[in-house]
Write a protein that holds these residues in place. Structure first.
Motif, PDB file in Angstrom:
ATOM      1  N   ALA A 258     -38.520  -8.760 -33.035  1.00 53.60           N
ATOM      2  CA  ALA A 258     -37.246  -8.874 -33.885  1.00 53.60           C
ATOM      3  C   ALA A 258     -35.977  -7.880 -33.285  1.00 53.60           C
ATOM      4  O   ALA A 258     -36.309  -6.821 -32.676  1.00 53.60           O
ATOM      5  CB  ALA A 258     -37.567  -8.234 -35.170  1.00 53.60           C
ATOM      6  N   ASP A 259     -34.823  -8.160 -33.487  1.00 62.36           N
ATOM      7  CA  ASP A 259     -33.648  -7.560 -33.153  1.00 62.36           C
ATOM      8  C   ASP A 259     -33.774  -6.044 -34.189  1.00 62.36           C
ATOM      9  O   ASP A 259     -33.987  -6.305 -35.034  1.00 62.36           O
ATOM     10  CB  ASP A 259     -32.190  -8.369 -33.348  1.00 62.36           C
ATOM     11  CG  ASP A 259     -32.099  -9.497 -32.567  1.00 62.36           C
ATOM     12  OD1 ASP A 259     -32.744  -9.572 -31.441  1.00 62.36           O
ATOM     13  OD2 ASP A 259     -31.459 -10.357 -32.854  1.00 62.36           O
ATOM     14  N   LYS A 260     -33.271  -5.132 -33.443  1.00 58.90           N
ATOM     15  CA  LYS A 260     -33.380  -3.834 -34.157  1.00 58.90           C
ATOM     16  C   LYS A 260     -32.410  -3.999 -35.374  1.00 58.90           C
ATOM     17  O   LYS A 260     -32.844  -3.397 -36.570  1.00 58.90           O
ATOM     18  CB  LYS A 260     -32.660  -2.770 -33.241  1.00 58.90           C
ATOM     19  CG  LYS A 260     -32.806  -1.230 -33.568  1.00 58.90           C
ATOM     20  CD  LYS A 260     -32.214  -0.559 -32.709  1.00 58.90           C
ATOM     21  CE  LYS A 260     -32.506   1.237 -32.836  1.00 58.90           C
ATOM     22  NZ  LYS A 260     -31.792   2.034 -31.765  1.00 58.90           N
ATOM     23  N   TYR A 261     -31.157  -4.592 -35.372  1.00 54.63           N
ATOM     24  CA  TYR A 261     -30.367  -4.665 -36.429  1.00 54.63           C
ATOM     25  C   TYR A 261     -31.127  -5.568 -37.691  1.00 54.63           C
ATOM     26  O   TYR A 261     -31.005  -5.023 -38.888  1.00 54.63           O
ATOM     27  CB  TYR A 261     -29.095  -5.559 -36.293  1.00 54.63           C
ATOM     28  CG  TYR A 261     -28.234  -6.079 -37.361  1.00 54.63           C
ATOM     29  CD1 TYR A 261     -27.446  -5.050 -38.107  1.00 54.63           C
ATOM     30  CD2 TYR A 261     -28.342  -7.269 -37.901  1.00 54.63           C
ATOM     31  CE1 TYR A 261     -26.763  -5.268 -38.969  1.00 54.63           C
ATOM     32  CE2 TYR A 261     -27.524  -7.560 -38.909  1.00 54.63           C
ATOM     33  CZ  TYR A 261     -26.669  -6.602 -39.718  1.00 54.63           C
ATOM     34  OH  TYR A 261     -25.838  -7.030 -40.823  1.00 54.63           O
ATOM     35  N   ASP A 262     -31.906  -6.590 -37.397  1.00 58.50           N
ATOM     36  CA  ASP A 262     -32.605  -7.138 -38.281  1.00 58.50           C
ATOM     37  C   ASP A 262     -33.583  -6.324 -38.941  1.00 58.50           C
ATOM     38  O   ASP A 262     -33.788  -6.658 -40.275  1.00 58.50           O
ATOM     39  CB  ASP A 262     -33.230  -8.519 -37.647  1.00 58.50           C
ATOM     40  CG  ASP A 262     -33.782  -9.356 -38.664  1.00 58.50           C
ATOM     41  OD1 ASP A 262     -33.384  -9.326 -39.805  1.00 58.50           O
ATOM     42  OD2 ASP A 262     -34.363 -10.581 -38.204  1.00 58.50           O
TER      43      ASP A 262
END
Length: 326
Positions: A258-262
């Motif tokens: 998962a992307d950090k932002y997500d």
């Protein structure tokens, strides 16, 4: 002569001063991958990992002969494990009795291509984990071509390699770094920072003075408006990948990093960026027991207030996050 020297000194101050400032106060504290990318300083004592006994066998094309029960992991930077950078496959090797082999990236732009190529040219283990970071998942799946020959796949890989080489820059000098740092601080056109910064509603990192700060890649929010057509096409490719693996008796697991932002987006104060929902949309449309969406685990850790699930100064998960995923 003295007047000339004095004028020269005065004129040189605007040039020399930023270099001295950057060299002494900025450059030594650019840690992780976010520090150098965004010219953001972090506490020197933060995220210092000790050397570990890495049991993951990193290999390229010429892997050793595999045994029954071995595990092969293929992925991008989230899959690379060594004595200091620890990812999920380290814990697979640590806690399971199986040997774990990890294929180095070796300039392959698409880990799904790498899996197909290895399956057609090598006697690979029956258990394979292919990992892709979320922000490139849809593109990588849609670019997948199962019917290519190994020679055609190598040719495509070489084209990707040329593209990567052409876009990569040589190591920057202190002067070049100082110029770029200055231009970004002045917000000059064409010098947009690749790292974004927002404030969090609770302390989710242990880095000194940055407990409430989230730094993440601008690319995390680059492709949020995906069409239904692109999403559906990617899901078809995803299903065909599982079917292909089953046809050659390989137990395939696909791990989405998962992307950090997500993972952190729900805890941002006054978030002006659009929500990332690619993984949520995939989950609504497609279900497979071997599709592992790391956000399911990592998000709940963050929601419970666990600090440093991802590093503050890095776009990647910490060993704690990697262990939870494993």
């Amino acid at each position: 002569m003295k007047r000339f020297l004095l004028k020269s000194l005065l004129y040189s101050i605007p040039i020399i001063a930023p270099i001295v400032l950057f060299t002494i106060f900025i450059n030594p504290h650019l840690h992780g991958d976010i520090g150098p990318l965004g010219y953001i300083t972090f506490a020197d004592e933060y995220a210092v990992t000790k050397t570990v006994n890495n049991k993951v066998r990193n290999c390229g094309y010429n892997c050793a002969m595999f045994n029954a029960g071995d595990i092969l992991t293929i992925g991008d930077s989230f899959s690379q494990t060594n004595e200091r950078d620890i990812s999920y496959n380290y814990f697979l090797a640590e806690y399971w009795n199986n040997r774990v082999f990890n294929l180095s990236q070796d300039r392959w732009a698409n880990p799904f291509d790498r899996f197909i190529y290895m399956s057609k040219t090598n006697n690979i283990p029956k258990i394979v984990v292919v990992e892709s970071v979320e922000r490139y998942l849809i593109e990588r799946l849609n670019n997948l071509q199962l019917n290519l020959t190994p020679a055609e796949m190598i040719q495509r890989k070489l084209i990707d390699t040329i593209t990567i080489k052409e876009s990569s820059k040589k190591r920057k000098s202190i002067l070049e770094k100082t110029q770029e740092w200055t231009k970004r601080n002045l917000r000059l056109k064409g010098y947009e920072n690749p790292i974004l910064h927002v404030k969090l509603s609770k302390p989710l990192f242990s880095c000194h003075d940055k407990e409430y700060d989230l730094y993440f890649l601008r690319d995390d929010i680059k492709n949020l408006n995906l069409s239904e057509q692109l999403l559906d096409s990617a899901i078809v490719k995803l299903d065909s990948l599982f079917q292909y693996a089953a046809s050659i008796n390989i137990d395939l697991y696909i791990l989405v990093a998962a992307d950090k932002y997500d993972v952190y987006q729900d805890f941002i104060i006054n978030n002006n960026y659009q929500n990332q929902c690619i993984l949520d949309n995939i989950r609504k449309k497609y279900n497979h027991p071997h599709l592992i969406i790391s956000k399911d685990t990592l998000y709940h850790m963050v929601k419970d207030g666990v600090k440093d699930v991802y590093w503050s100064n890095n776009t990647h998960w910490s060993p704690m996050g990697a262990e939870a995923v494993a």
